[in-house]
Design a protein around this motif. Structure first.
Motif, short mmCIF file in Angstrom:
data_model
loop_
_atom_site.label_atom_id
_atom_site.label_comp_id
_atom_site.label_asym_id
_atom_site.label_seq_id
_atom_site.Cartn_x
_atom_site.Cartn_y
_atom_site.Cartn_z
N SER A 103 22.24 34.50 34.65
CA SER A 103 22.05 33.36 35.55
C SER A 103 22.10 32.04 34.76
O SER A 103 22.73 31.07 35.20
CB SER A 103 20.72 33.49 36.28
OG SER A 103 20.69 34.67 37.06
N ASN A 155 23.67 31.60 31.93
CA ASN A 155 25.06 31.39 31.50
C ASN A 155 25.93 30.88 32.63
O ASN A 155 26.82 30.04 32.43
CB ASN A 155 25.63 32.69 30.94
CG ASN A 155 24.99 33.09 29.63
OD1 ASN A 155 24.40 32.25 28.93
ND2 ASN A 155 25.07 34.37 29.29
N GLU A 156 25.67 31.39 33.84
CA GLU A 156 26.44 30.92 35.00
C GLU A 156 26.19 29.43 35.22
O GLU A 156 27.12 28.66 35.46
CB GLU A 156 26.06 31.72 36.24
CG GLU A 156 26.65 33.12 36.30
CD GLU A 156 28.13 33.09 36.62
OE1 GLU A 156 28.60 32.13 37.27
OE2 GLU A 156 28.84 34.02 36.19
N ASN A 157 24.97 29.04 35.17
CA ASN A 157 24.65 27.63 35.37
C ASN A 157 25.26 26.78 34.25
O ASN A 157 25.81 25.69 34.50
CB ASN A 157 23.13 27.45 35.40
CG ASN A 157 22.50 28.14 36.60
OD1 ASN A 157 23.15 28.28 37.64
ND2 ASN A 157 21.25 28.59 36.47
#
Length: 454
Positions: A80, A82-84
């Protein structure tokens, strides 16, 4: 010992035997119980040891599960994050690059177009030095570097220069037996490659060439290219489509292929045409010779020769003593005989001229029947399956019409020629009858005058 004394002893022994048997059974049962108890104790120890092992294994698996669950929770949290982070970086990249993204798209599109062009261009024989850099630009996921952009520009420039060149070189040629050999070729710009026998079909993926199946008329060769380089002016067939028209030329059926498409019916029509033309040729030569002989006979009517008019004159000389009516009938008979000889073979020629289009119609009907049978079996999705029947239907019609026209023309010409000769014979025969009538008229008048005077 007497029997009376042994009897009490035997009775006493029988009374003591049951108590002995009971004692053995009890002892045996006690031993077996003791043995079974020991066996049960061993099995119970084994069960407890197995239970202990299973409990230890369960505890180990539970600990491993808890570890994996914690690792999973940690990875999910990291994913999460890393996605952000990735979303923020992409947005930052979009803002930082600005219009460079559009430039990158244009560069990649032009690189793809150039890559497709180079994959089929004949310049691959000697004028493609930047293929690797172009491939890198096409497959890149980031903005192209300055060396890559420079290589793209130089590759385009190289193709522009190569399109104006007439350059000699060597390529690998695959002959009809599949054997590769190095041959000398001439590259005409970016249009085509020319070998000793004409145009070559260039395969950019394999870097090899093949000779086209069919060459156009006035196709360029190495010898003609050398003559052009020396300053000579030659008329050559140039293919601006880069081989597309030459490939279509190979698919164009020849006259032999078209005749074979007519099948048996087409061969019969051609046979009738050949027979008719032979008849027309023979009769044409015969009538021409006859007409020449008649013209020669007209110049010398006193000496009948071996010709149509000569035979008429011979009949006249032979039957001259007869009356005018009898002489006229004899001459008419001779003219009719000569007319039969003049018109010999013309009726057959007319029959063949009428039969040829009928056979063409037969071939058309046969070809359409075959086409419908193919459609019934395979459907009409593939036109190539129906090509045989359609070719037969069309070719036989054309052959029938082509055969009928020269036969009809020959029949008309020969009939006119025979009619002209017959008119000459009739005219000469009528003239002879008139001449004989004029000779006999004074004698008749004199006889009638003498009869009146008497």
């Amino acid at each position: 010992m007497s029997h009376k004394m042994m009897l009490p002893f035997i009775l006493a022994s029988l009374m003591a035997f049951p108590s002995l048997a009971s004692t053995d059974l009890v002892t045996k049962a006690s031993a077996e119980n003791k043995q079974q108890a020991q066996h049960n104790q061993v099995r119970e120890s084994e069960f407890k040891a197995t239970e202990k092992q299973l409990k230890a294994l369960k505890a180990q698996l539970v600990e491993q599960r808890n570890t994996l669950q914690a690792r999973n929770d940690q990875l999910a949290t990291q994913f999460s994050e890393n996605e952000n982070t990735l979303a923020r970086l992409e947005e930052k990249l979009r803002l930082d690059t600005g219009s460079l993204g559009e430039v990158f798209g244009v560069v990649r599109q032009n690189a793809k177009d150039l890559q497709a062009e180079l994959s089929t261009s004949v310049t691959g024989a000697d004028a493609q030095s930047y293929n690797n850099e172009i491939d890198q630009v096409v497959s890149a996921t980031t903005l192209p570097s300055m060396p890559q952009l420079t290589a793209l520009w130089k590759a385009m420039e190289q193709q522009i220069v190569a399109s104006s060149q007439l350059k000699m070189g060597t390529v690998s040629l695959i002959d009809g037996d599949g054997i590769a050999q190095q041959i000398d070729v001439a590259r005409i710009g970016a249009i085509s490659l020319v070998g000793e026998n004409g145009y070559l079909n260039w395969n950019g993926a394999r870097q090899e060439a093949k000779v086209f199946t069919k060459q156009p008329e006035n196709a360029p060769t190495l010898e003609r290219i050398s003559s052009i380089e020396k300053g000579e002016v030659l008329s050559l067939a140039v293919d601006p489509s880069r081989g597309v028209m030459l490939e279509q030329l190979a698919l164009t059926p020849s006259l032999t292929d078209r005749l074979q498409a007519g099948g048996v019916v087409g061969q019969i029509i051609l046979g009738l045409l050949a027979v008719g033309m032979i008849i027309a040729l023979v009769r044409g030569v015969s009538l021409t010779i006859t007409h020449q002989k008649i013209r020669a006979q007209l110049k010398n009517p006193q000496q009948p020769g071996d010709n149509a008019l000569g035979r008429i004159l011979a009949v006249y000389n032979k039957e001259q003593a007869r009356s005018v009516e009898a002489l006229e009938l004899r001459l008419l008979e001779a003219v009719v005989d000569e007319q039969a000889q003049l018109e010999k073979g013309l009726s057959m020629l007319k029959l063949l001229a009428a039969l040829a289009p009928m056979l063409g119609l037969l071939g058309t009907v046969t070809g359409m029947i075959e086409t419908f049978q193919v459609i019934t079996q395979f459907g009409n999705g593939d036109p190539k399956v129906m090509a045989g029947g359609i070719s037969m239907a069309l070719v036989t019609t054309v052959l029938g019409l082509i055969s009928a026209m020269p036969l009809l023309l020959a029949h008309n010409i020969l009939s006119s020629q025979a009619e002209n000769i017959r008119n000459i014979l009739e005219k000469q025969g009528i003239g002879l009858v008139a001449e004989e009538a004029e000779k006999q008229l004074p004698a008749t008048v004199m006889n009638s005058t003498m009869g009146n005077a008497a």
